[in-house]
Scaffold this motif. Structure first.
Motif, mmCIF file in Angstrom:
data_model
loop_
_atom_site.group_PDB
_atom_site.id
_atom_site.type_symbol
_atom_site.label_atom_id
_atom_site.label_comp_id
_atom_site.label_asym_id
_atom_site.label_seq_id
_atom_site.Cartn_x
_atom_site.Cartn_y
_atom_site.Cartn_z
ATOM 1 N N ARG A 190 40.232 82.786 26.121
ATOM 2 C CA ARG A 190 39.976 84.120 26.659
ATOM 3 C C ARG A 190 40.820 85.184 25.967
ATOM 4 O O ARG A 190 40.389 86.336 25.839
ATOM 5 C CB ARG A 190 40.213 84.121 28.169
ATOM 6 N N GLY A 191 41.992 84.798 25.494
ATOM 7 C CA GLY A 191 42.811 85.727 24.728
ATOM 8 C C GLY A 191 42.203 86.046 23.369
ATOM 9 O O GLY A 191 42.182 87.197 22.937
ATOM 10 N N GLN A 233 34.987 92.470 28.964
ATOM 11 C CA GLN A 233 36.238 91.783 29.263
ATOM 12 C C GLN A 233 36.176 91.047 30.603
ATOM 13 O O GLN A 233 36.770 89.979 30.762
ATOM 14 C CB GLN A 233 37.399 92.786 29.269
ATOM 15 N N ALA A 288 43.530 80.344 29.079
ATOM 16 C CA ALA A 288 43.979 81.639 28.574
ATOM 17 C C ALA A 288 43.835 81.752 27.054
ATOM 18 O O ALA A 288 43.664 82.852 26.525
ATOM 19 C CB ALA A 288 45.428 81.875 28.973
#
Length: 247
Positions: free
Chosen positions: A221-222, A134, A218
């Motif tokens: 990456r989400g 992560q 985002a």
């Protein structure tokens, strides 16, 4: 290399890998015993790994079919059928969105259902860590893919290239588009300001529209955060057993 050339190169890589994958999907095994006997042994093994799967009535000519549910970190579509009308043996077909997982399942079934010893160059799996996967994802999803694919049977080299190319391409398209949008909406200097060589209204990162760039970052990456969790969970679950794999 400018963004246009990078974009074009990634499109070419994506097309070539997608076509190659479609021509090389699925692994099959012939196993002694009736489909009913094989079904009992297969479901026992799947329950041992993760019971979150279901039986699909659309068997496409086979007798049994099993697919993972979305909460299952593994990806599989497994069929059981007969080798032939007059044959007492069964055939097992394994399909997955990734070539690596198809090969992984085949090696597991060879060791568990066929009791076939692994090849000499097979290796045991070491655990992977969610925090590393992560953390790399925050930098770039492609780095997270690289970490999860390293010495893992979940990925073949083509899976790694394809997944990395998709994430890189998505970042370029989304972030590049958001950056262009924000840049175009910066206040423009008038003629007098140009003549006096005055500074402009500022840069993109200080503009109100810069929020769109971070939102674009985002998105990929989400998506990868969920994929990274699945990759790490599936790898570590597989590593708990004594199976060894050839990459």
């Amino acid at each position: 290399m400018n963004l246009t050339k990078i974009f074009r190169s990634l499109i070419i890589v994506f097309i070539h890998l997608s076509v190659f994958y479609s021509l090389n999907a699925a692994e099959t095994l012939e196993i002694s015993g009736t489909p009913d006997d094989l079904n009992l042994r297969l479901t026992a093994l799947l329950n041992q790994l993760n019971p979150d799967y279901y039986s699909d009535d659309k068997t496409r000519g086979f007798i049994y079919r099993y697919k993972n549910r979305w909460k299952n970190p593994y990806d599989f579509d497994i069929y059981i059928g007969k080798v032939g009308k007059n044959s007492p043996d069964s055939v097992l077909r394994i399909e997955s969105p990734r070539i690596g997982q198809e090969r992984m399942w085949k090696q597991i079934f060879e060791q568990e259902l066929l009791r076939k010893p692994p090849q000499e160059d097979s290796i045991a799996l070491s655990p992977k860590y969610h925090i590393i996967s992560q953390g790399l994802n925050l930098i770039t999803p492609a780095a997270s893919v690289g970490y999860n694919s390293w010495k893992s049977p979940l990925y073949a080299s083509r899976d790694t290239l394809l997944s990395s190319a998709i994430y890189l391409l998505a970042d370029i398209v989304l972030v590049g588009g958001a950056y262009y949008y924000a840049q175009e909406r910066l206040p423009k200097k008038n003629i007098w300001e140009n003549m006096m060589n005055e500074k402009g209204a500022g840069n993109v990162w200080n503009s109100p529209n810069s929020i769109g760039i971070f939102a674009a970052l985002a998105i990929t990456r989400g998506v990868r955060a969920f994929d990274a969790w699945e990759d790490t969970a599936a790898h570590n679950k597989t590593a708990q057993y004594s199976w060894t794999f050839r990459f």
